[in-house]
Enzyme design. Sequence first.
Site, PDB file in Angstrom:
ATOM      1  N   CYS A 250      -9.839  36.704 -35.486  1.00 22.88           N
ATOM      2  CA  CYS A 250      -8.877  36.296 -34.666  1.00 22.88           C
ATOM      3  C   CYS A 250      -7.800  36.936 -35.019  1.00 22.88           C
ATOM      4  O   CYS A 250      -7.233  36.831 -36.250  1.00 22.88           O
ATOM      5  CB  CYS A 250      -8.783  34.697 -34.676  1.00 22.88           C
ATOM      6  SG  CYS A 250      -7.435  34.142 -33.762  1.00 22.88           S
TER       7      CYS A 250
ATOM      8  N   HIS B 172     -17.183  30.525 -36.549  1.00 23.62           N
ATOM      9  CA  HIS B 172     -17.238  31.563 -37.312  1.00 23.62           C
ATOM     10  C   HIS B 172     -17.781  31.419 -38.697  1.00 23.62           C
ATOM     11  O   HIS B 172     -17.984  30.332 -39.061  1.00 23.62           O
ATOM     12  CB  HIS B 172     -15.696  31.926 -37.423  1.00 23.62           C
ATOM     13  CG  HIS B 172     -14.994  32.416 -36.072  1.00 23.62           C
ATOM     14  ND1 HIS B 172     -14.441  33.641 -36.052  1.00 23.62           N
ATOM     15  CD2 HIS B 172     -14.786  31.894 -34.995  1.00 23.62           C
ATOM     16  CE1 HIS B 172     -13.905  33.657 -34.892  1.00 23.62           C
ATOM     17  NE2 HIS B 172     -14.400  32.738 -33.993  1.00 23.62           N
TER      18      HIS B 172
END
Length: 311
Positions: free
Chosen positions: A242, A211
């Site tokens: 998330c 990420h």
Amino acid sequence: MTRPYPPRIKIVEVGPRDGLQNEARPIPAAQKIAFIDALSAAGFAEIEATSFVAPGRIPQLADAEEVMAGIHRRPGVVYSALVPNEKGLERALAARIDQANVFTAASETFNQRNIRASIAESIERFRPVVISARAAGLRVRAYVSTAFVCPYEGTIEPAAVTDVVARLLDLGVDEISIGDTIGAAVPSQIEAVLDALDGRLPLGQTALHLHDTRGTALANVLTGLRRGVAIYDTSSGGLGGCPYAPGAAGNLATEDLLYLLDGLGLETGIESSGVRRASDVIEGALGNALPSKVRRAGPAPSGERKETDRE
């Protein structure tokens, strides 16, 4: 240990699953199908299309069956899905997935917050999934989340990652994706984990799932490339986040990784223009701009210089 860059890189597109699971705005199945079809046309060898987690847990992906039934399956493309348990696998097999993806973490706290189970419990929970999926002729991929930094525990020791990886290999999974779930890792942490995995997890079975929360994802990719890692997870346009990792931004954008790899002369088999069209589809569905830097900046100047008037 530094190795020559792998000549060909496999990019696993996770936008339709990991990218969309955290979106607040519901996306109709027809638009998800159009997104996946555009990704297929761009040349991806593998697309994580959806999740068969209980609909109440991830409402954004509750239409998994409808999506899988509606996509145009291109020969040679692997359409995978996240599968949490035996019930999920039953649904996934009926929907004709090509690969089952299972998930755990290197952080006990994150695993408890994410799936309400310890690491050991999560692995036992999906043990029958792996056995049944392989019996059905499917490949199995495993995700190890928070392999570098956890939002609750902080820095994760590489030994914790190797322990989880060893258990997964014992189960017989085909590939393991090592995740920087909150986008906090820096190259030295990538090195440390790859050092710990050297000789334990073959490079051909190693993927990095990065990420870009703090802008270090491409630096981490370069570290992985120098170590011979040839599989990377990305999300078209930089979609993602998330729901169980506070502050986590989107996945590394597919466009941004392609720009880097193209510049290094590494092959992917993926057309940048096709990825741009796929991002157009999902950006229109979301109604807000995607964060990919390359998408916003456009292609690099061609290098052609115009003559300027001189006095």
